[in-house]
Write a protein that holds these residues in place. Structure first.
Motif, mmCIF file in Angstrom:
data_model
loop_
_atom_site.group_PDB
_atom_site.id
_atom_site.type_symbol
_atom_site.label_atom_id
_atom_site.label_comp_id
_atom_site.label_asym_id
_atom_site.label_seq_id
_atom_site.Cartn_x
_atom_site.Cartn_y
_atom_site.Cartn_z
ATOM 1 N N PRO A 120 0.928 -1.402 -0.157
ATOM 2 C CA PRO A 120 0.424 -0.155 0.285
ATOM 3 C C PRO A 120 0.966 1.432 0.258
ATOM 4 N N ILE A 121 0.614 2.586 -0.752
ATOM 5 C CA ILE A 121 1.207 3.722 -0.783
ATOM 6 C C ILE A 121 0.563 4.593 0.014
ATOM 7 N N GLY A 122 1.137 5.928 0.376
ATOM 8 C CA GLY A 122 0.074 6.939 1.011
ATOM 9 C C GLY A 122 -0.012 6.883 2.683
ATOM 10 N N THR A 123 -0.350 7.788 3.092
ATOM 11 C CA THR A 123 0.296 7.561 4.446
ATOM 12 C C THR A 123 -1.455 7.565 4.837
ATOM 13 N N GLU A 124 -1.238 6.192 5.917
ATOM 14 C CA GLU A 124 -2.412 6.006 6.666
ATOM 15 C C GLU A 124 -3.165 6.841 7.005
ATOM 16 N N SER A 125 -4.446 6.893 7.486
ATOM 17 C CA SER A 125 -5.433 7.692 7.685
ATOM 18 C C SER A 125 -6.806 7.564 8.705
ATOM 19 N N VAL A 126 -6.786 7.142 9.415
ATOM 20 C CA VAL A 126 -7.223 6.347 10.966
ATOM 21 C C VAL A 126 -8.541 7.855 11.444
ATOM 22 N N GLN A 127 -9.614 7.892 11.555
ATOM 23 C CA GLN A 127 -10.012 8.601 11.973
ATOM 24 C C GLN A 127 -10.831 8.691 13.308
ATOM 25 N N THR A 128 -10.420 9.233 13.883
ATOM 26 C CA THR A 128 -10.855 9.451 15.772
ATOM 27 C C THR A 128 -12.971 10.111 15.746
ATOM 28 N N ILE A 129 -13.554 9.090 15.888
ATOM 29 C CA ILE A 129 -15.384 9.490 16.372
ATOM 30 C C ILE A 129 -15.571 9.743 17.918
ATOM 31 N N SER A 130 -15.871 11.059 18.074
ATOM 32 C CA SER A 130 -15.914 10.820 19.993
ATOM 33 C C SER A 130 -17.064 10.155 19.899
ATOM 34 N N CYS A 131 -17.026 9.837 21.191
ATOM 35 C CA CYS A 131 -18.817 9.223 21.790
ATOM 36 C C CYS A 131 -19.362 9.954 23.104
ATOM 37 N N THR A 132 -20.713 10.130 23.215
ATOM 38 C CA THR A 132 -20.882 10.258 24.445
ATOM 39 C C THR A 132 -21.747 9.700 25.385
ATOM 40 N N SER A 133 -22.018 8.971 26.177
ATOM 41 C CA SER A 133 -22.510 8.451 26.767
ATOM 42 C C SER A 133 -22.423 6.311 26.192
ATOM 43 N N GLN A 134 -21.671 6.278 26.164
ATOM 44 C CA GLN A 134 -21.768 5.569 24.828
ATOM 45 C C GLN A 134 -22.645 5.631 23.067
ATOM 46 N N SER A 135 -22.491 6.520 22.923
ATOM 47 C CA SER A 135 -23.105 6.568 21.649
ATOM 48 C C SER A 135 -21.884 7.373 20.513
ATOM 49 N N CYS A 136 -22.058 6.633 19.442
ATOM 50 C CA CYS A 136 -21.358 7.222 18.665
ATOM 51 C C CYS A 136 -21.580 7.132 16.918
ATOM 52 N N THR A 137 -21.803 8.590 16.671
ATOM 53 C CA THR A 137 -22.618 8.144 15.445
ATOM 54 C C THR A 137 -21.056 8.721 13.971
ATOM 55 N N ILE A 138 -21.400 7.153 12.642
ATOM 56 C CA ILE A 138 -20.301 7.543 12.397
ATOM 57 C C ILE A 138 -20.985 7.768 10.801
ATOM 58 N N HIS A 139 -20.081 8.186 10.041
ATOM 59 C CA HIS A 139 -20.331 8.775 8.517
ATOM 60 C C HIS A 139 -20.596 7.675 8.279
ATOM 61 N N VAL A 140 -20.925 7.996 6.777
ATOM 62 C CA VAL A 140 -20.182 6.646 5.553
ATOM 63 C C VAL A 140 -20.731 7.093 4.546
ATOM 64 N N PRO A 141 -19.680 7.542 3.562
ATOM 65 C CA PRO A 141 -19.790 8.134 2.527
ATOM 66 C C PRO A 141 -20.782 7.018 1.293
ATOM 67 N N ALA A 142 -21.573 7.810 0.591
ATOM 68 C CA ALA A 142 -21.688 7.054 -0.667
ATOM 69 C C ALA A 142 -20.399 7.315 -1.930
ATOM 70 N N PRO A 143 -20.916 6.055 -1.712
ATOM 71 C CA PRO A 143 -20.080 4.844 -1.977
ATOM 72 C C PRO A 143 -18.987 4.727 -0.811
ATOM 73 N N GLY A 144 -18.986 3.830 0.077
ATOM 74 C CA GLY A 144 -18.231 3.343 0.838
ATOM 75 C C GLY A 144 -18.240 2.023 1.723
ATOM 76 N N ALA A 145 -17.522 1.775 2.704
ATOM 77 C CA ALA A 145 -17.922 0.920 3.859
ATOM 78 C C ALA A 145 -16.883 1.610 5.129
ATOM 79 N N ALA A 146 -17.705 1.496 5.805
ATOM 80 C CA ALA A 146 -16.151 2.261 7.388
ATOM 81 C C ALA A 146 -16.639 0.944 8.538
ATOM 82 N N LEU A 147 -14.637 0.539 8.809
ATOM 83 C CA LEU A 147 -14.898 -0.351 9.856
ATOM 84 C C LEU A 147 -14.322 -0.023 11.005
ATOM 85 N N VAL A 148 -15.743 0.284 11.929
ATOM 86 C CA VAL A 148 -14.751 0.997 13.647
ATOM 87 C C VAL A 148 -15.020 0.036 14.198
ATOM 88 N N PHE A 149 -13.517 0.417 14.775
ATOM 89 C CA PHE A 149 -12.934 -0.107 16.041
ATOM 90 C C PHE A 149 -13.248 -0.007 17.701
#
Length: 645
Positions: A527-556
């Motif tokens: 793989p080429i390029g710089t890895e970009s991992v997004q950090t999403i803030s959560c409130t009271s164990q609730s996290c909103t994940i944005h999924v572009p059209a088209p795309g897939a998101a793997l949440v850790f």
């Protein structure tokens, strides 16, 4: 340029296979001029529209490199795709989750006749891009399972030497079957090639015993396979698509499941009398296709109970449809543009798996793993504009996760030749723990465009995988998914890796967490390029994940669930040899014979897939540069998200 592997001083073994190494494998093309190769007619779409009409109009080359791009389906609208919805997850594994799955769940099926193109010329000339890709995977997923076989294994014979010194020769004069698959001879050097690969990366191999002459089984591949590969040999296929033997002229009319049952028993008996076979419990059956037999017809013969001591795996093979008319001029014409939407929703994978749910449950009662031993986007070579698109990457990822959820224990995506459009992949969302359980969450009221999977390890929720099948550059079809994680140990944030492209019809340059294998001719298997991992803030164990059209998101959900190097240390393989880099290549058409070994055969073309017959041969000029051309199209995205963490 073509490169040869130079073994490192030390190596750690672990890998699951990803595919896009084809891109680098073709990188040498830029330094070479044209040579004549052969392809099968009918490679233009019936109704497809090319993004680059000038290129598409001029294109006359092999299917693997066809630039034709289709139009993505229009957005379905807010009524068909609610873009905001919530998902409730529990920390413990809920009822209905899959059996524990291996990090090596996804692998390759390589047609035997093209091994010297895909893996290497011989045991000392291994393809560097292939090894780099293996190393890239092994650091994430644990190991790779690869099958070498297919229809060309059925009439293959091991010999000590070939007349031209190659590890494989095709008897083009000995073709007697309607699918035009040539008999093969191969040398022990082929098996040594596999072993040398396994000495560098942890690849495990499935081979196949020829099944065309049950009165005299040629067991040399099993004997030498065990001697050379040792524990790296994990299975021996016994009969490839026996339910199609009558259609292909390999058995007389009336041949049925009980006949296969009897022939399998004859193989067991032959192996029992072979003192050179140490392990007689490696067989794989019944390997039926979606032809005239159902798996249940074989189970009902008592097959599993009768041969329990000899069976390592149960297996089936299945493609969602065929494209035989475009490749061979027979069967049902299928317009790729009209067919494309069939791959772009969650029901595609569910429909493929539905006929096997009973068999996967049955296999568990017998204590046998069930494999999808050969599959891909369509038999007879796939579809132009579909099989190498980002939409196929999403389809393959969803289909693969659906197989894992439905209790298959492995799936192999098939490679045939450079005259096919499809290409394999290996998922990485499963990770290397070998305890992964998968659950289809029936998300968004079972919406077909926005599936969600929960992924559990060691009994706890660790990841979530979210899809968006829609192409919409306006942002109106982007998803915002609220993950409610009460009861988990999630603190104030989660991390997300995205698999992205601008459209489901895009070819190449898919990005996984900001990295890519590039476009055609761009990659060396890393793989080429710089890895970009997004950090999403959560409130009271609730996290909103944005999924572009088209795309897939793997949440850790936790830092520990993002074990990027859990499988093995990172490793890059060096080059110790090069082929010609100028326009001096002279290529024997038999060397370039592809797709189950039947191209370039004096107007005798066909396929090993159901429904194909011979057709006319067409010559064309293509910038290939050497006989060592690999056989895959590019679906880098399949490689990226599946199995990599």
């Amino acid at each position: 340029m073509t490169r040869q592997a130079k073994a490192p001083s030390t190596s750690r073994h672990s890998a699951t296979f990803i595919v896009s190494f084809i891109i680098q494998q073709l990188a040498f093309v830029q330094t070479c001029t044209a040579v004549t190769v052969y392809y099968q007619a009918g490679q233009k779409p019936l109704g497809g529209t090319a993004t680059d009409t000038g290129v598409a109009a001029r294109y006359t080359g092999a299917a693997a490199y066809n630039p034709t791009t289709l139009n993505p389906p229009p957005p379905p609208g807010p009524d068909a795709l609610p873009t905001q919805f919530a998902m409730q997850f529990s920390n413990a594994v809920p009822p209905g989750a899959s059996i524990p799955q291996s990090g090596a769940f996804f692998g390759f099926s390589i047609e035997m006749s093209v091994v010297n193109q895909v893996l290497g010329k011989n045991s000392s000339f291994i393809q560097v891009p292939f090894l780099n890709l293996m190393a890239n995977l092994q650091q994430r997923s644990g190991r790779i399972n690869i099958r070498v076989g297919g229809n060309t294994q059925e009439r293959a014979t091991l010999v000590e030497n070939t007349t031209d010194g190659r590890i494989i020769e095709k008897d083009l004069a000995g073709i007697i079957n309607p699918t035009q698959t040539p008999p093969l001879v191969f040398t022990p050097e082929l098996l040594q090639l596999l072993r040398n690969i396994s000495n560098l990366v942890n690849v495990r191999w499935y081979l196949g015993v020829p099944f065309n002459d049950t009165s005299n089984f040629r067991l040399a591949i099993a004997e030498r396979g065990q001697q050379i590969l040792g524990d790296y040999l994990i299975g021996l296929q016994a009969g490839n698509e026996p339910d199609l033997y009558v259609d292909h002229g390999h058995r007389p009319q009336g041949y049925g499941p009980y006949d296969y049952f009897g022939e399998f028993g004859m193989l067991v008996q032959a192996m029992a009398g072979d003192e050179h076979l140490v392990n007689r419990g490696l067989l794989i059956g019944p390997n039926v296709n979606s032809g005239p037999w159902s798996p249940e017809m074989v189970w009902n013969t008592g097959f599993v109970d009768a041969y329990a001591n000899n069976l390592a795996y149960l297996a089936v093979e299945h493609y969602p449809t065929d494209n035989c008319y475009a490749q061979y001029g027979v069967g049902t014409p299928r317009d790729p543009q009209e067919t494309f939407p069939n791959y772009l929703n969650h029901t595609a994978g569910q429909t493929l798996i539905a006929p096997y749910l009973n068999s996967s449950a049955y296999a568990q009662t017998k204590g046998k793993p069930l494999l999808m031993f050969e599959t891909n986007s369509a038999s007879c070579g796939g579809f132009v504009g579909i099989s190498d698109s980002f939409g196929a990457a999403l389809w393959g990822l969803d289909y693969g996760m659906q197989m894992a959820y439905s209790n298959f224990s492995g799936a192999l995506f098939h490679i045939g030749g450079q005259n096919v459009y499809y290409n394999p992949f290996t998922p990485e969302a499963l990770g290397p723990s070998n305890t992964t359980q998968v659950l289809d969450m029936s998300a968004n009221n079972n919406n077909i465009y926005s599936p969600v999977y929960g992924i559990y390890e060691h009994g706890n929720l660790v990841r979530a995988l979210l899809f968006n099948y829609v192409t919409d550059s306006t942002g109106a079809s982007d998803l915002n998914v609220e993950l409610n994680l009460s009861g988990t140990q999630v603190s104030g944030e989660v991390q997300v890796k995205y698999l992205l492209a601008s459209s489901v019809s895009q070819k190449g340059n898919f990005t996984w967490a900001g990295q890519t294998f590039g476009g055609m001719f761009d990659s060396d298997g890393r793989p080429i390029g710089t890895e970009s991992v997004q950090t999403i803030s959560c409130t009271s164990q609730s996290c909103t994940i944005h999924v572009p059209a088209p795309g897939a998101a793997l949440v850790f959900l936790y830092p520990s669930s993002r074990s990027d190097t859990a499988g093995a240390p990172s490793q890059t393989f060096s080059t110790s040899a090069r082929t010609n880099t100028h326009n001096t290549a002279t290529v024997d058409p038999s060397v370039l014979a592809t797709s189950n070994g039947h191209s370039g055969m004096d107007n005798k073309l066909g396929s090993t897939s159901e429904g194909s017959v011979s057709s006319a041969e067409t010559r064309y000029e293509l910038f290939i540069g050497s006989a060592l051309s690999l056989v895959l199209s590019v679906v880098a995205g399949w490689a990226l998200i599946l199995g990599l963490t």
